[in-house]
Design a protein around this motif. Structure first.
Motif, PDB file in Angstrom:
ATOM      1  N   MET A   6       0.794  -1.019   0.079  1.00 47.30           N
ATOM      2  CA  MET A   6      -0.040   0.171   0.084  1.00 47.30           C
ATOM      3  C   MET A   6       0.713   1.356  -0.010  1.00 47.30           C
ATOM      4  SD  MET A   6      -3.150   1.392   0.252  1.00 47.30           S
ATOM      5  CE  MET A   6      -3.800  -0.041   0.276  1.00 47.30           C
ATOM      6  N   ILE A   7       0.435   2.051  -0.710  1.00 46.35           N
ATOM      7  CA  ILE A   7       1.285   3.633  -0.820  1.00 46.35           C
ATOM      8  C   ILE A   7       0.519   4.335   0.404  1.00 46.35           C
ATOM      9  CG2 ILE A   7       1.715   5.433  -2.304  1.00 46.35           C
ATOM     10  CD1 ILE A   7       0.843   3.790  -4.558  1.00 46.35           C
ATOM     11  N   ALA A   8       1.768   5.044   0.981  1.00 41.11           N
ATOM     12  CA  ALA A   8       1.751   5.685   2.199  1.00 41.11           C
ATOM     13  C   ALA A   8       0.761   7.036   1.794  1.00 41.11           C
ATOM     14  CB  ALA A   8       2.668   6.251   3.050  1.00 41.11           C
ATOM     15  N   GLY A   9       0.139   7.500   2.737  1.00 35.64           N
ATOM     16  CA  GLY A   9      -0.533   8.728   2.445  1.00 35.64           C
ATOM     17  C   GLY A   9      -1.828   8.815   1.866  1.00 35.64           C
ATOM     18  N   ARG A  10      -2.171   9.544   0.877  1.00 34.06           N
ATOM     19  CA  ARG A  10      -3.241   9.766   0.178  1.00 34.06           C
ATOM     20  C   ARG A  10      -2.937   9.961  -1.239  1.00 34.06           C
ATOM     21  NH1 ARG A  10      -8.011  14.261   1.525  1.00 34.06           N
ATOM     22  NH2 ARG A  10      -8.983  14.125  -0.263  1.00 34.06           N
ATOM     23  N   GLY A  11      -3.719   9.413  -2.126  1.00 32.38           N
ATOM     24  CA  GLY A  11      -3.346   9.450  -3.393  1.00 32.38           C
ATOM     25  C   GLY A  11      -4.339   8.412  -4.419  1.00 32.38           C
ATOM     26  N   HIS A  12      -4.256   8.661  -5.483  1.00 26.93           N
ATOM     27  CA  HIS A  12      -4.602   7.748  -6.597  1.00 26.93           C
ATOM     28  C   HIS A  12      -3.730   7.406  -7.959  1.00 26.93           C
ATOM     29  CE1 HIS A  12      -5.734  11.816  -8.107  1.00 26.93           C
ATOM     30  NE2 HIS A  12      -5.445  11.495  -8.868  1.00 26.93           N
ATOM     31  N   ARG A  13      -4.341   6.645  -8.771  1.00 28.14           N
ATOM     32  CA  ARG A  13      -3.780   6.080 -10.112  1.00 28.14           C
ATOM     33  C   ARG A  13      -4.757   5.614 -10.687  1.00 28.14           C
ATOM     34  NH1 ARG A  13       0.171   1.802  -7.249  1.00 28.14           N
ATOM     35  NH2 ARG A  13      -1.197   0.611  -6.510  1.00 28.14           N
ATOM     36  N   ALA A  31      -6.525   6.405   1.276  1.00 28.68           N
ATOM     37  CA  ALA A  31      -6.442   7.608   2.142  1.00 28.68           C
ATOM     38  C   ALA A  31      -6.654   6.748   3.528  1.00 28.68           C
ATOM     39  CB  ALA A  31      -7.454   8.579   1.739  1.00 28.68           C
ATOM     40  N   SER A  32      -6.425   7.798   4.597  1.00 28.83           N
ATOM     41  CA  SER A  32      -6.562   7.352   6.084  1.00 28.83           C
ATOM     42  C   SER A  32      -8.065   7.314   6.208  1.00 28.83           C
ATOM     43  CB  SER A  32      -5.636   8.422   6.770  1.00 28.83           C
ATOM     44  OG  SER A  32      -6.215   9.615   6.734  1.00 28.83           O
ATOM     45  N   THR A  33      -8.684   7.715   5.830  1.00 22.68           N
ATOM     46  CA  THR A  33     -10.205   7.931   5.924  1.00 22.68           C
ATOM     47  C   THR A  33     -11.165   7.544   4.909  1.00 22.68           C
ATOM     48  OG1 THR A  33     -11.014  10.127   5.641  1.00 22.68           O
ATOM     49  CG2 THR A  33     -10.082   9.892   7.760  1.00 22.68           C
ATOM     50  N   ARG A  34     -12.375   7.034   5.078  1.00 22.62           N
ATOM     51  CA  ARG A  34     -13.275   6.633   4.056  1.00 22.62           C
ATOM     52  C   ARG A  34     -13.522   7.670   3.080  1.00 22.62           C
ATOM     53  NH1 ARG A  34     -19.772   5.165   4.598  1.00 22.62           N
ATOM     54  NH2 ARG A  34     -19.588   7.444   5.452  1.00 22.62           N
ATOM     55  N   GLU A  35     -13.906   8.703   3.800  1.00 26.10           N
ATOM     56  CA  GLU A  35     -14.135  10.118   2.931  1.00 26.10           C
ATOM     57  C   GLU A  35     -13.201  10.398   2.159  1.00 26.10           C
ATOM     58  OE1 GLU A  35     -15.022   9.395   6.287  1.00 26.10           O
ATOM     59  OE2 GLU A  35     -17.017   8.928   6.135  1.00 26.10           O
ATOM     60  N   ASP A  36     -11.826  10.254   2.618  1.00 25.73           N
ATOM     61  CA  ASP A  36     -10.921  10.980   2.048  1.00 25.73           C
ATOM     62  C   ASP A  36     -10.440  10.117   0.756  1.00 25.73           C
ATOM     63  OD1 ASP A  36     -10.645  13.152   3.658  1.00 25.73           O
ATOM     64  OD2 ASP A  36      -8.846  12.360   4.495  1.00 25.73           O
ATOM     65  N   VAL A  57     -13.929  -2.799  -5.266  1.00 22.75           N
ATOM     66  CA  VAL A  57     -13.209  -3.042  -3.899  1.00 22.75           C
ATOM     67  C   VAL A  57     -13.398  -1.662  -3.130  1.00 22.75           C
ATOM     68  CG1 VAL A  57     -11.063  -3.795  -2.664  1.00 22.75           C
ATOM     69  CG2 VAL A  57     -11.827  -4.852  -4.777  1.00 22.75           C
ATOM     70  N   PHE A  58     -13.794  -1.830  -2.044  1.00 23.16           N
ATOM     71  CA  PHE A  58     -13.655  -0.452  -1.220  1.00 23.16           C
ATOM     72  C   PHE A  58     -13.621  -0.939   0.280  1.00 23.16           C
ATOM     73  CE2 PHE A  58     -15.760   3.658   0.556  1.00 23.16           C
ATOM     74  CZ  PHE A  58     -14.558   4.214   0.343  1.00 23.16           C
ATOM     75  N   GLU A  59     -12.538  -0.880   0.780  1.00 27.80           N
ATOM     76  CA  GLU A  59     -12.391  -1.581   2.148  1.00 27.80           C
ATOM     77  C   GLU A  59     -11.131  -0.922   2.917  1.00 27.80           C
ATOM     78  OE1 GLU A  59     -11.313  -5.643   0.723  1.00 27.80           O
ATOM     79  OE2 GLU A  59      -9.344  -5.104   0.356  1.00 27.80           O
ATOM     80  N   ARG A  60     -11.310  -1.106   4.290  1.00 28.75           N
ATOM     81  CA  ARG A  60     -10.064  -0.649   5.128  1.00 28.75           C
ATOM     82  C   ARG A  60      -9.000  -1.886   5.030  1.00 28.75           C
ATOM     83  NH1 ARG A  60      -8.618   3.491   8.128  1.00 28.75           N
ATOM     84  NH2 ARG A  60      -7.719   3.062   9.980  1.00 28.75           N
ATOM     85  N   ARG A  61      -8.006  -1.212   5.082  1.00 30.45           N
ATOM     86  CA  ARG A  61      -6.822  -2.131   4.924  1.00 30.45           C
ATOM     87  C   ARG A  61      -5.585  -1.729   5.585  1.00 30.45           C
ATOM     88  NH1 ARG A  61      -5.529  -3.704  -1.620  1.00 30.45           N
ATOM     89  NH2 ARG A  61      -7.575  -4.885  -1.857  1.00 30.45           N
ATOM     90  N   ASP A  62      -5.590  -2.260   6.953  1.00 29.04           N
ATOM     91  CA  ASP A  62      -4.364  -1.806   7.975  1.00 29.04           C
ATOM     92  C   ASP A  62      -4.849  -0.477   8.349  1.00 29.04           C
ATOM     93  OD1 ASP A  62      -2.937  -4.246   7.851  1.00 29.04           O
ATOM     94  OD2 ASP A  62      -2.130  -3.618   6.143  1.00 29.04           O
ATOM     95  N   GLU A  63      -3.998   0.612   8.077  1.00 31.95           N
ATOM     96  CA  GLU A  63      -4.147   1.949   8.328  1.00 31.95           C
ATOM     97  C   GLU A  63      -4.861   2.796   7.183  1.00 31.95           C
ATOM     98  OE1 GLU A  63      -3.417   3.140  11.661  1.00 31.95           O
ATOM     99  OE2 GLU A  63      -2.996   0.973  12.038  1.00 31.95           O
ATOM    100  N   HIS A  64      -5.200   2.200   6.260  1.00 33.20           N
ATOM    101  CA  HIS A  64      -5.750   3.241   5.134  1.00 33.20           C
ATOM    102  C   HIS A  64      -7.026   2.340   4.544  1.00 33.20           C
ATOM    103  CE1 HIS A  64      -1.657   4.651   4.908  1.00 33.20           C
ATOM    104  NE2 HIS A  64      -2.345   5.760   4.347  1.00 33.20           N
ATOM    105  N   TRP A  65      -7.671   3.335   3.971  1.00 33.32           N
ATOM    106  CA  TRP A  65      -8.848   3.037   2.863  1.00 33.32           C
ATOM    107  C   TRP A  65      -8.501   2.881   1.651  1.00 33.32           C
ATOM    108  CZ3 TRP A  65     -13.904   1.540   4.054  1.00 33.32           C
ATOM    109  CH2 TRP A  65     -14.350   1.532   5.342  1.00 33.32           C
TER     110      TRP A  65
END
Length: 140
Positions: A1-8, A22-27, A124-132
């Motif tokens: 998983m890539i740290a922080g927040r982002g997309h590709r 991202a760290s939250t579902r909404e982010d 897929v939309f799920e919580r993975r460790d410390e990120h969504w």
């Protein structure tokens, strides 16, 4: 998983796959909107022309994500507007609400066709460790 927040974005047979994290579902949802918009438009830097609110009724996280991206298609097709920025907040009843900051499509360089649909195939939309994390296949 890539740290922080982002997309590709990544190719996927005759479609395109977007991934966001991202760290939250909404982010994560906000990042998915950015990834989705980047498939077909280059929004210039600068202020948005207007704000368009949205409210989505309670659903599963996966369905809320699809409905949010379908809102982007509605903005483009019906209002002639491209999201510049998106803000998503949870509602007390389990839905989401927020707004899109938009610019008119005439102010944007289109770099491809507007997607036809958001699919639920391989969604897929799920919580993975410390990120969504989310993965969405887009029909182009």
């Amino acid at each position: 998983m890539i740290a922080g927040r982002g997309h590709r974005t990544r190719p996927h047979t005759a479609d395109v796959m977007i991934e966001a994290w991202a760290s939250t579902r909404e982010d994560c949802m906000e990042e998915a909107v950015s990834a989705f918009t980047s498939l077909f438009a280059e929004v210039p830097d600068g202020p948005a022309q207007r704000s368009v609110p949205f409210v989505l009724a309670p659903e599963t996280d996966r369905e809320l994500l699809v409905l949010l991206l379908e809102e982007v298609l509605y903005l483009v097709e019906v209002l002639g507007a491209i999201p510049y920025r998106c803000e998503v907040q949870p509602t007390e009843d389990g839905g989401i609400a927020g707004f899109f900051e938009v610019v008119d499509v005439s102010e944007v360089r289109l770099k491809g066709s507007v997607p036809k649909a958001v699919t639920r195939h391989e969604l897929v939309f799920e919580r993975r460790d410390e990120h969504w994390y989310c993965r969405v296949i887009v029909d182009v």
